[in-house]
Scaffold this motif. Sequence first.
Motif, PDB file in Angstrom:
ATOM      1  N   SER A  23     -26.200  16.646   6.834  1.00 39.80           N
ATOM      2  CA  SER A  23     -25.127  17.374   6.155  1.00 39.80           C
ATOM      3  C   SER A  23     -24.841  16.868   4.749  1.00 39.80           C
ATOM      4  N   HIS A  24     -25.572  15.854   4.305  1.00 40.04           N
ATOM      5  CA  HIS A  24     -25.287  15.271   2.995  1.00 40.04           C
ATOM      6  C   HIS A  24     -26.520  14.556   2.444  1.00 40.04           C
ATOM      7  N   VAL A  25     -26.407  14.204   1.164  1.00 40.06           N
ATOM      8  CA  VAL A  25     -27.507  13.568   0.438  1.00 40.06           C
ATOM      9  C   VAL A  25     -26.953  12.359  -0.306  1.00 40.06           C
ATOM     10  N   HIS A  26     -27.721  11.279  -0.314  1.00 44.53           N
ATOM     11  CA  HIS A  26     -27.392  10.086  -1.104  1.00 44.53           C
ATOM     12  C   HIS A  26     -28.524   9.862  -2.100  1.00 44.53           C
ATOM     13  N   LEU A  27     -28.171   9.495  -3.320  1.00 44.24           N
ATOM     14  CA  LEU A  27     -29.157   9.201  -4.349  1.00 44.24           C
ATOM     15  C   LEU A  27     -28.728   7.999  -5.178  1.00 44.24           C
ATOM     16  N   ILE A  28     -29.697   7.264  -5.666  1.00 47.63           N
ATOM     17  CA  ILE A  28     -29.481   6.348  -6.795  1.00 47.63           C
ATOM     18  C   ILE A  28     -30.334   6.928  -7.907  1.00 47.63           C
ATOM     19  N   SER A  79     -23.307  10.803  -3.883  1.00 47.29           N
ATOM     20  CA  SER A  79     -23.393  11.449  -2.576  1.00 47.29           C
ATOM     21  C   SER A  79     -22.778  12.820  -2.709  1.00 47.29           C
ATOM     22  N   PHE A  80     -23.359  13.781  -2.066  1.00 52.24           N
ATOM     23  CA  PHE A  80     -22.741  15.100  -2.028  1.00 52.24           C
ATOM     24  C   PHE A  80     -23.032  15.725  -0.677  1.00 52.24           C
ATOM     25  N   GLN A 132     -17.283  20.148  -3.736  1.00 52.71           N
ATOM     26  CA  GLN A 132     -17.140  20.178  -5.187  1.00 52.71           C
ATOM     27  C   GLN A 132     -17.537  18.884  -5.901  1.00 52.71           C
ATOM     28  N   HIS A 133     -17.401  17.751  -5.293  1.00 53.26           N
ATOM     29  CA  HIS A 133     -17.536  16.485  -6.009  1.00 53.26           C
ATOM     30  C   HIS A 133     -18.844  15.755  -5.704  1.00 53.26           C
ATOM     31  N   ASN A 134     -19.204  14.820  -6.593  1.00 51.94           N
ATOM     32  CA  ASN A 134     -20.356  13.940  -6.422  1.00 51.94           C
ATOM     33  C   ASN A 134     -19.914  12.488  -6.244  1.00 51.94           C
TER      34      ASN A 134
END
Length: 182
Positions: free
Chosen positions: A59-64, A17-18, A125-127
């Motif tokens: 405001s954010h993105v989630h990925l697998i 997530s970022f 800054q982080h994932n």
Amino acid sequence: MSRKYKFRDQDKLHFVSFSVVYWLDVFIRDEYRQVLLDSLRYCMQHKGLEVYAYCIMTSHVHLIIGSQQEPLQNIMRDFKSYTSTQLKKAIRENPQESRKEWMLWLMERAGKKNGNNNAFQFWQQHNHPIELNTNFLLQQKLDYIHENPVKAGFVSLPEAYTYSSAAAYAGEPGLLDIMLIE
């Protein structure tokens, strides 16, 4: 505690997530979401990124994700760097963007606070990658990604949210050609 989380085992799928700095609601406009989708497609075609699930929230993105080619940390670094530049340009050049000066000011403010940047920062800054090393954890994160727009009140069914892979898991076409988790 360090916020530099690592992709430890490249052979495993990871949940990432970022978020946009200050949790700014940037992805309410199609043209900004399109930058993300185009960049994901590029990484899939040219860098070996495997996308198993995604959700673009405001405001954010989630990925697998996974990769059998380039290391995931390199793909994510390049993806975030490129999209940051492209989204800054898209915001700056969008005549319809009423929040332009305010958003760019906040992103410049965040960049000046962070020595790793050139006076501009789009993404936090982080994932925080989470290795999905059990079926339970994999299913939990897949459900979390697809339920996110429902819990936010955007839709009543996960597959109704356009900017998510939930439709693909329901047997419908989606915006990205993803690899389904079986």
